[in-house]
Design an enzyme around this catalytic site. Structure first.
Site, PDB file in Angstrom:
ATOM      1  N   ASP A 258       0.863  -1.188   0.000  1.00 58.44           N
ATOM      2  CA  ASP A 258       0.000   0.000   0.000  1.00 58.44           C
ATOM      3  C   ASP A 258       0.894   1.231   0.000  1.00 58.44           C
ATOM      4  O   ASP A 258       1.564   1.528   0.985  1.00 58.44           O
ATOM      5  CB  ASP A 258      -0.894  -0.032   1.245  1.00 58.44           C
ATOM      6  CG  ASP A 258      -1.947   1.079   1.243  1.00 58.44           C
ATOM      7  OD1 ASP A 258      -1.946   1.909   0.318  1.00 58.44           O
ATOM      8  OD2 ASP A 258      -2.768   1.107   2.185  1.00 58.44           O
ATOM      9  N   ASP A 269      -4.049   6.935  -3.622  1.00 52.47           N
ATOM     10  CA  ASP A 269      -3.966   5.923  -2.567  1.00 52.47           C
ATOM     11  C   ASP A 269      -4.405   4.607  -3.191  1.00 52.47           C
ATOM     12  O   ASP A 269      -5.578   4.438  -3.534  1.00 52.47           O
ATOM     13  CB  ASP A 269      -4.881   6.323  -1.407  1.00 52.47           C
ATOM     14  CG  ASP A 269      -4.727   5.410  -0.208  1.00 52.47           C
ATOM     15  OD1 ASP A 269      -3.918   4.466  -0.271  1.00 52.47           O
ATOM     16  OD2 ASP A 269      -5.428   5.645   0.806  1.00 52.47           O
ATOM     17  N   GLU A 371     -11.304   0.974  -0.690  1.00 55.52           N
ATOM     18  CA  GLU A 371     -10.420  -0.122  -0.287  1.00 55.52           C
ATOM     19  C   GLU A 371     -11.188  -1.115   0.561  1.00 55.52           C
ATOM     20  O   GLU A 371     -12.042  -0.743   1.372  1.00 55.52           O
ATOM     21  CB  GLU A 371      -9.199   0.398   0.471  1.00 55.52           C
ATOM     22  CG  GLU A 371      -9.490   1.164   1.735  1.00 55.52           C
ATOM     23  CD  GLU A 371      -8.222   1.673   2.413  1.00 55.52           C
ATOM     24  OE1 GLU A 371      -7.209   0.944   2.435  1.00 55.52           O
ATOM     25  OE2 GLU A 371      -8.243   2.816   2.919  1.00 55.52           O
ATOM     26  N   GLU A 466      -7.163  -1.776  -3.387  1.00 60.71           N
ATOM     27  CA  GLU A 466      -7.620  -0.385  -3.243  1.00 60.71           C
ATOM     28  C   GLU A 466      -7.380   0.409  -4.523  1.00 60.71           C
ATOM     29  O   GLU A 466      -6.373   0.224  -5.199  1.00 60.71           O
ATOM     30  CB  GLU A 466      -6.875   0.273  -2.083  1.00 60.71           C
ATOM     31  CG  GLU A 466      -7.216   1.735  -1.852  1.00 60.71           C
ATOM     32  CD  GLU A 466      -6.435   2.334  -0.692  1.00 60.71           C
ATOM     33  OE1 GLU A 466      -6.874   3.366  -0.153  1.00 60.71           O
ATOM     34  OE2 GLU A 466      -5.378   1.765  -0.328  1.00 60.71           O
TER      35      GLU A 466
END
Length: 485
Positions: A258, A269, A371, A466
């Site tokens: 991540d 993100d 996510e 995500e």
């Protein structure tokens, strides 16, 4: 074996003119071959004695009969070549995509954006910043999707008013698309690099060095949005190694990668899960499908709780067999997606991944990180292990500080990170030493907030996928979408 069978068949049909009694089979076969040759020669002599006109007619007939067979041969050869090319291309794709045995759930239906083409070809390893690959500060568009169950969907796409609204925000769109393109190129590279036996520090440093090159890091204008998360197995989020951490990635580990990039505070993100043992594929597939369910349900005026309910239904319809025992894949109920603002990773709205969430609605123009986390454990995480993630409180005002070291450290944080998340390794990289007391003091007075690793029960496995999406006036854009997921 075929030749052997043919020889046996000849032996069972002896010629009356030949005395084959008591002779070995090999001799019999040789004699028969000689006789066949004689017959062929006699036929050729007879053909030579035929008139010229007849032979010409025969030649024409033969040439006519041979022509289509030659064409068929050519077609057959072309088909074989095409098949070989396809096989070779498939092998090359599989090698490029999965060189270290990593489980990667590729989206075969995905096509790369064709609206903008790079003026430079990327090297391997990547060394050319994304802003040098594309001209005019214009970058590839993410995957555009119509809003689900929206009677205004067609009107939104064709409306000149909506298009005009988008043109007003093109600078913002291109900033975040640049961050997304950098993210895609970094993770494509890392998927070929990460393998069992690497230390977590090596993985994170390699990834972050590549990210800094691709985004062309420049202070707070462009850089990394938060530390690289590489949480293992029962740890679901917020783990990155501190200096001296000896942890090594193993073949049977499930690792969540991540990481984020940003340009002018516009944050990407985006996360995926790394696993090498095929037994974990059902877990990865469940979480990926749940994430795309959340993306599909998201839209303008959609209630956040409805998105969470749909995600949980998809997630918990999956099961996984591990070591002879069947586990239901559970949504981790106290982890959520979130809205994203400029220099603010958590902008106020949460996107749950279980039913019963809030009735707050998504709005036009908002950015969201969709996510999902799946677990074979309890489906609930708690703080555990040594803390590594920190972030300055976005809403904090002036707080008087007594410790001189705290004041100095706050200046470093404001200059290099502002309200973006950071980790201890990044402070080490800046040359900071003996900062633990000052960092602790900043956390105690509320200026900085600590984000320790979040873990489910030991022995279980967790996975994460995500994407960052943008609710544009005309459509929904999955900005971070790539060929890998």
């Amino acid at each position: 074996m075929a030749e052997a069978h043919e020889v046996v068949d000849d032996i069972h049909e002896p010629d009356d003119n030949l005395d084959v009694q008591g002779e070995p089979e090999a001799v019999v076969s040789v004699k028969k071959k000689k006789k066949k040759k004689k017959k062929v020669k006699s036929d050729q002599v007879q053909e030579d004695q035929t008139p010229v006109e007849e032979t010409d007619e025969k030649d024409q007939n033969i040439s006519n009969s041979v022509q289509p067979s030659e064409e068929n041969k050519e077609e057959g050869e072309q088909k074989k070549k095409k098949k070989k090319k396809k096989k070779a291309a498939h092998k090359e794709d599989s090698v490029d995509r999965n060189p270290n045995g990593m489980l990667l759930l590729y989206d075969d239906a995905y096509t790369e954006p064709s609206d903008v083409k790079p003026v430079k070809k990327q090297t391997y390893p990547p060394s050319i910043p994304v802003d040098e690959m594309y001209e005019g500060n214009v970058y590839p568009t993410g995957m555009e999707v119509e809003y689900k169950d929206d009677h205004m969907s067609v009107h939104r796409i064709t409306s000149e008013e909506k298009r005009a609204l988008e043109r007003l925000h093109l600078d913002t769109y291109n900033d975040i698309r640049r961050a997304a393109e950098a993210h895609r190129q970094v993770r494509k590279y890392m998927q070929r690099v990460i393998k069992p036996g690497m230390t977590m520090i090596d993985i994170c440093q390699t990834l972050e060095d590549c990210s800094r090159k691709m985004i062309n890091e420049s202070g707070l204008e462009a850089g990394l949005a938060f530390p690289t998360g590489c949480s293992l197995n029962h740890c679901a989020a917020h783990y990155t190694p501190n200096a001296g951490d000896p942890t090594v990635l193993e073949y049977n580990d499930v690792c969540k990668i991540d990481f984020g990039t940003h340009v002018n505070g516009r944050i990407i993100d985006c996360a995926f899960t790394v696993a090498f043992n095929p037994k974990y594929e059902p877990l990865l597939r469940a979480v990926k499908e749940a994430t795309y369910c959340g993306i599909r349900e998201a839209g303008i005026d959609v209630r956040l709780g409805d998105v969470g309910e749909a995600i949980q239904e998809v997630m918990e319809s999956h099961e996984i067999d591990l070591d002879g025992k069947t586990y239901q894949v559970k949504s981790i109920r106290n982890l959520n997606g979130h809205s994203i603002g400029p220099y603010r990773i958590h902008a106020g709205k949460t996107v749950p991944i279980v039913k019963g969430g809030e009735g707050t609605k998504m709005e036009e123009g908002e950015f969201f990180a969709i996510e999902t986390f799946g677990s074979t454990g309890r489906g609930m995480v708690h703080d555990d292990m040594e803390c590594s993630h920190y972030m300055k409180n976005y809403d904090v005002g002036h707080v008087p500080l007594r410790l001189q070291r705290s004041k100095q450290l706050l200046q470093v944080i404001n200059k290099n990170f502002s309200t973006l998340a950071f980790c201890r390794r990044w402070l080490d990289r800046l040359g900071e030493t003996k900062y633990q007391m000052g960092l602790k003091n900043l956390c105690e007075v509320g200026i900085v907030e600590a984000y320790p690793p979040l873990c489910d029960v030991k022995g279980c496995y967790t996975a994460q996928y995500e994407h960052t999406i943008l609710l544009r006036p005309t459509c929904k854009e999955i900005i971070s979408k790539g060929e890998d997921y």
